[in-house]
Design an enzyme around this catalytic site. Structure first.
Site, PDB file in Angstrom:
ATOM      1  N   HIS A 160       0.315  -0.459  -0.273  1.00 26.38           N
ATOM      2  CA  HIS A 160      -0.316   0.117  -0.289  1.00 26.38           C
ATOM      3  C   HIS A 160       1.317   1.500   0.150  1.00 26.38           C
ATOM      4  O   HIS A 160       2.275   1.410   0.822  1.00 26.38           O
ATOM      5  CB  HIS A 160      -0.856  -0.029   0.942  1.00 26.38           C
ATOM      6  CG  HIS A 160      -2.264  -0.849   1.529  1.00 26.38           C
ATOM      7  ND1 HIS A 160      -2.556  -1.441   2.160  1.00 26.38           N
ATOM      8  CD2 HIS A 160      -2.943  -2.006   0.413  1.00 26.38           C
ATOM      9  CE1 HIS A 160      -3.690  -1.824   1.984  1.00 26.38           C
ATOM     10  NE2 HIS A 160      -3.088  -2.380   0.273  1.00 26.38           N
ATOM     11  N   TYR A 178      -8.484   4.115   8.746  1.00 23.96           N
ATOM     12  CA  TYR A 178      -9.090   4.816  10.210  1.00 23.96           C
ATOM     13  C   TYR A 178     -10.029   5.604  10.069  1.00 23.96           C
ATOM     14  O   TYR A 178     -10.234   6.983   9.542  1.00 23.96           O
ATOM     15  CB  TYR A 178      -7.429   4.982  10.368  1.00 23.96           C
ATOM     16  CG  TYR A 178      -6.325   4.191  10.326  1.00 23.96           C
ATOM     17  CD1 TYR A 178      -6.179   3.471  11.859  1.00 23.96           C
ATOM     18  CD2 TYR A 178      -5.374   3.282   9.354  1.00 23.96           C
ATOM     19  CE1 TYR A 178      -4.872   2.405  11.413  1.00 23.96           C
ATOM     20  CE2 TYR A 178      -5.060   2.851   9.191  1.00 23.96           C
ATOM     21  CZ  TYR A 178      -4.530   2.824  10.926  1.00 23.96           C
ATOM     22  OH  TYR A 178      -3.214   1.543  10.239  1.00 23.96           O
ATOM     23  N   PRO A 222      -1.733  -0.919  18.856  1.00 27.06           N
ATOM     24  CA  PRO A 222      -1.789  -1.737  17.605  1.00 27.06           C
ATOM     25  C   PRO A 222      -2.454  -0.625  16.833  1.00 27.06           C
ATOM     26  O   PRO A 222      -2.545  -0.322  15.878  1.00 27.06           O
ATOM     27  CB  PRO A 222      -3.204  -3.463  17.619  1.00 27.06           C
ATOM     28  CG  PRO A 222      -4.647  -2.310  18.853  1.00 27.06           C
ATOM     29  CD  PRO A 222      -3.609  -1.460  19.879  1.00 27.06           C
TER      30      PRO A 222
HETATM   31  P1  FAD Z   1       5.073 -12.281  20.512  1.00 27.14           P
HETATM   32  O1  FAD Z   1       4.345 -12.809  19.570  1.00 27.14           O
HETATM   33  O2  FAD Z   1       4.444 -12.492  21.906  1.00 27.14           O
HETATM   34  O3  FAD Z   1       5.881 -13.924  20.134  1.00 27.14           O
HETATM   35  C1  FAD Z   1       6.329 -14.341  21.970  1.00 27.14           C
HETATM   36  C2  FAD Z   1       6.783 -15.677  22.278  1.00 27.14           C
HETATM   37  O4  FAD Z   1       7.625 -16.455  22.989  1.00 27.14           O
HETATM   38  C3  FAD Z   1       5.306 -16.202  21.598  1.00 27.14           C
HETATM   39  O5  FAD Z   1       5.075 -17.404  20.593  1.00 27.14           O
HETATM   40  C4  FAD Z   1       5.058 -17.137  23.122  1.00 27.14           C
HETATM   41  O6  FAD Z   1       4.142 -18.181  23.033  1.00 27.14           O
HETATM   42  C5  FAD Z   1       6.563 -17.655  23.144  1.00 27.14           C
HETATM   43  N1  FAD Z   1       6.358 -17.313  25.040  1.00 27.14           N
HETATM   44  C6  FAD Z   1       5.879 -17.164  26.251  1.00 27.14           C
HETATM   45  N2  FAD Z   1       5.893 -17.246  26.983  1.00 27.14           N
HETATM   46  C7  FAD Z   1       7.233 -18.030  27.101  1.00 27.14           C
HETATM   47  C8  FAD Z   1       7.774 -18.945  27.681  1.00 27.14           C
HETATM   48  N3  FAD Z   1       7.146 -18.657  28.952  1.00 27.14           N
HETATM   49  N4  FAD Z   1       8.621 -20.313  27.365  1.00 27.14           N
HETATM   50  C9  FAD Z   1       8.620 -19.568  26.178  1.00 27.14           C
HETATM   51  N5  FAD Z   1       7.863 -19.141  25.034  1.00 27.14           N
HETATM   52  C10 FAD Z   1       7.692 -18.232  25.802  1.00 27.14           C
HETATM   53  N6  FAD Z   1       2.366  -5.066  15.225  1.00 27.14           N
HETATM   54  C11 FAD Z   1       2.929  -4.592  14.287  1.00 27.14           C
HETATM   55  O7  FAD Z   1       3.955  -4.526  13.989  1.00 27.14           O
HETATM   56  N7  FAD Z   1       1.713  -4.226  12.791  1.00 27.14           N
HETATM   57  C12 FAD Z   1       0.075  -4.083  13.116  1.00 27.14           C
HETATM   58  O8  FAD Z   1      -0.490  -4.569  12.171  1.00 27.14           O
HETATM   59  C13 FAD Z   1      -0.406  -5.436  14.281  1.00 27.14           C
HETATM   60  N8  FAD Z   1      -1.736  -5.624  14.619  1.00 27.14           N
HETATM   61  C14 FAD Z   1      -1.497  -5.632  15.872  1.00 27.14           C
HETATM   62  C15 FAD Z   1      -2.911  -6.349  15.581  1.00 27.14           C
HETATM   63  C16 FAD Z   1      -3.684  -7.218  17.414  1.00 27.14           C
HETATM   64  C17 FAD Z   1      -5.237  -7.042  16.729  1.00 27.14           C
HETATM   65  C18 FAD Z   1      -2.687  -7.406  17.884  1.00 27.14           C
HETATM   66  C19 FAD Z   1      -2.782  -8.496  18.959  1.00 27.14           C
HETATM   67  C20 FAD Z   1      -0.893  -6.946  17.630  1.00 27.14           C
HETATM   68  C21 FAD Z   1      -0.820  -6.545  16.679  1.00 27.14           C
HETATM   69  N9  FAD Z   1       0.238  -5.773  16.593  1.00 27.14           N
HETATM   70  C22 FAD Z   1       0.782  -5.338  15.318  1.00 27.14           C
HETATM   71  C23 FAD Z   1       1.260  -6.210  18.022  1.00 27.14           C
HETATM   72  C24 FAD Z   1       2.460  -7.476  17.211  1.00 27.14           C
HETATM   73  O9  FAD Z   1       0.978  -8.428  16.894  1.00 27.14           O
HETATM   74  C25 FAD Z   1       3.339  -7.666  18.937  1.00 27.14           C
HETATM   75  O10 FAD Z   1       3.807  -6.573  18.412  1.00 27.14           O
HETATM   76  C26 FAD Z   1       3.949  -8.642  17.914  1.00 27.14           C
HETATM   77  O11 FAD Z   1       4.153 -10.162  17.915  1.00 27.14           O
HETATM   78  C27 FAD Z   1       5.436  -9.349  18.828  1.00 27.14           C
HETATM   79  O12 FAD Z   1       5.907 -10.423  18.821  1.00 27.14           O
HETATM   80  P2  FAD Z   1       7.489 -10.659  19.854  1.00 27.14           P
HETATM   81  O13 FAD Z   1       8.040 -11.574  18.823  1.00 27.14           O
HETATM   82  O14 FAD Z   1       8.032  -9.451  20.589  1.00 27.14           O
HETATM   83  O15 FAD Z   1       5.876 -11.262  20.759  1.00 27.14           O
HETATM   84  C1  DHB Z   2      -3.968  -4.455  11.112  1.00 29.64           C
HETATM   85  C2  DHB Z   2      -3.458  -4.629  12.206  1.00 29.64           C
HETATM   86  C3  DHB Z   2      -3.247  -2.896  13.783  1.00 29.64           C
HETATM   87  O1  DHB Z   2      -3.450  -3.057  14.392  1.00 29.64           O
HETATM   88  C4  DHB Z   2      -3.301  -1.955  12.086  1.00 29.64           C
HETATM   89  O2  DHB Z   2      -2.798  -0.963  13.003  1.00 29.64           O
HETATM   90  C5  DHB Z   2      -3.598  -1.649  10.668  1.00 29.64           C
HETATM   91  C6  DHB Z   2      -4.130  -3.289  10.210  1.00 29.64           C
HETATM   92  C7  DHB Z   2      -3.907  -5.464  11.278  1.00 29.64           C
HETATM   93  O3  DHB Z   2      -4.426  -7.006  11.299  1.00 29.64           O
HETATM   94  O4  DHB Z   2      -4.872  -5.610   9.504  1.00 29.64           O
END
Ligand code: FAD
Ligand code: DHB
Length: 403
Positions: A72, A201, A293
């Site tokens: 996009h 948005y 988010p």
């Molecule tokens: P996580 O994805 O949480 O991964 C951590 C991992 O560690 C997990 O697999 C978990 O099972 C594991 N773990 C936890 N505890 C333990 C343990 N004790 N032992 C071993 N393993 C463990 N971000 C964006 O950049 N763009 C977006 O559009 C966006 N939209 C979002 C929409 C929604 C609805 C949500 C909920 C989040 C969104 N995010 C977005 C945020 C993004 O999903 C997270 O910031 C991202 O998952 C972070 O990655 P991470 O690897 O730090 O943590």
């Molecule tokens: C999506 C999630 C977000 O938090 C955002 O700002 C835009 C898109 C998505 O899941 O598509």
């Protein structure tokens, strides 16, 4: 068992780190609490910013994103029934975002790990960290009912907000900043037609709505709701009627609807842990900071944290120095606070706080008008939405290492 880097968590942070290290010939072991099916099937983020697109391509896992992702050049902000376009390319100096779901990124990274001939240890329990202020930190865990120990040179805490890594940093050495919002998001996946060519948005008296997408036949939309509301209170009809009311435009446009095949409510918070390092433990991604988010920043921050971490670890093994590792927290936190600021700004700008008085509502609408019409406002939104660069006063040095 011994390794150079013990990684806790197979989310985006842990898996990107493992791939960056592998490409530098550095060994790692990944421990994950959940199963492979679980991590590859959980619906989360949708938007990847330019910095993340570049990192995924650089580590050799960008092919499917390039083929199947929807790139996009802009997005829309809507208020008072009018839709305004934000030209991200124009106002960010040529940068883009891609709609490519997080679980697809995970699938690509897990495949790359196995193609490298390396494993991921899934379904581990009771992970604990030990001797993190020594040169031989250890991770203990249980797998198939047996106690195991992993001896490492470094531990990467990539275990998300609820993981144990952050808590291994002594309390007197970490300061946690947390901010709660009176909003939650209800997210749906629906079998329906795309709402538009780019994301919408929408700010509305009844609350915020976001129209996103996954494929030409599957859409991802969100509604601002009370964070303590139950999903049982939201029938499909009620969801579509709110989405329609909050996103319809003055010229009569309405969001295309269809069967909803998944729905859930989640709370949002802003959180920063200062420091992100203690001894030989480095924490990254949601383990160290979370954002609401609205700015689409969480996964993207995770990717840049581990890029800095990998550079520091590479410098350690290649040159025997810890210049970057010593400044890991400082380098990452500057960018983290930038993304926290933007996510907070976007959340306040677009959501309806139930306690706003009519004056504050007037100011909110004036801000929406300003940021979507002035060159300065459009530039601020665009350069933050596509992702700020990693900044460091020794940027020259970092850039050389980041190549
Ligand atoms: P996580 O994805 O949480 O991964 C951590 C991992 O560690 C997990 O697999 C978990 O099972 C594991 N773990 C936890 N505890 C333990 C343990 N004790 N032992 C071993 N393993 C463990 N971000 C964006 O950049 N763009 C977006 O559009 C966006 N939209 C979002 C929409 C929604 C609805 C949500 C909920 C989040 C969104 N995010 C977005 C945020 C993004 O999903 C997270 O910031 C991202 O998952 C972070 O990655 P991470 O690897 O730090 O943590
Ligand atoms: C999506 C999630 C977000 O938090 C955002 O700002 C835009 C898109 C998505 O899941 O598509």
């Amino acid at each position: 068992m011994k390794t150079q880097v013990g990684i806790i968590g197979a989310g985006p942070a842990g898996l990107i780190l493992a791939q960056l290290l592998h490409l530098q010939g550095i060994d790692s072991v990944i421990l994950e609490r959940k199963s492979r099916n679980n991590i590859e099937g959980t619906v989360k983020a949708g938007i990847l910013e330019q910095t993340t697109i570049d990192i995924l391509r650089e580590i050799g896992v960008g092919d499917r994103m390039d083929r199947e992702g929807h790139f996009h050049n802009g997005n829309y902000f809507q208020f008072n029934g009018q839709r305004r376009h934000i030209d991200l390319i124009k106002y960010s100096g040529g940068k883009q975002v891609v709609v490519y779901p997080q679980h697809e990124v995970i699938i690509d990274l897990v495949n790359a790990r196995y193609e490298n001939g390396k494993d991921i240890i899934f379904d581990v329990e009771d992970v604990t960290l030990h001797d993190i202020d020594s040169k031989q930190p250890k991770i203990r865990y249980r797998k198939n009912g047996l106690d195991e120990e992993l001896v490492c040179d470094f531990i990467a805490g990539c275990d998300g907000y609820h993981g144990p890594s952050r808590h291994a940093i002594p309390e007197q050495n970490r300061k946690e900043h947390v901010h709660f919002y009176q909003f939650g998001w209800l997210g749906i996946l629906s079998d329906s037609a795309p709402a538009a060519d780019e994301l919408i948005y929408a700010n509305h008296d009844q609350g915020f709505a976001l129209l996103s997408t996954r494929t030409p036949i599957l859409q991802r939309h969100y509604l601002q709701v009370d964070p303590f509301d139950g999903i049982a209170n939201w029938s499909d009809d009620r969801i579509w009627s709110e989405l329609t009311a909050r996103t319809k435009t003055n010229d009569g446009w309405q969001v295309p609807d269809g069967p909803i095949n998944s729905k859930g409510i989640f709370q949002m918070r802003s959180f920063v842990c200062e420091t992100m390092q203690y001894g030989r433990l480095f924490i990254a991604g949601d383990a160290a900071h979370t954002v609401p988010p609205t700015g689409a920043k969480g996964l993207n921050l995770a990717a840049t944290d581990v890029k800095v971490m990998a550079c520091g670890i590479m410098e350690f093994y290649e040159q025997g120095i810890t210049d970057i590792l010593d400044r890991y927290s400082e380098i990452c936190l500057r960018r983290v606070w930038g993304a926290e600021r933007f996510s907070y700004f976007m959340t306040k700008l677009l959501h309806m706080n139930p306690h706003l008085d009519s004056f504050e509502r007037g100011v909110q609408l004036a801000e929406l008008d300003y940021f979507t019409s002035s060159e300065a406002g459009l530039k601020m939104i665009a350069e933050n939405y596509v992702g700020l660069p990693i900044q460091w006063e020794k940027a020259g040095d970092l850039k050389t290492l980041l190549k």
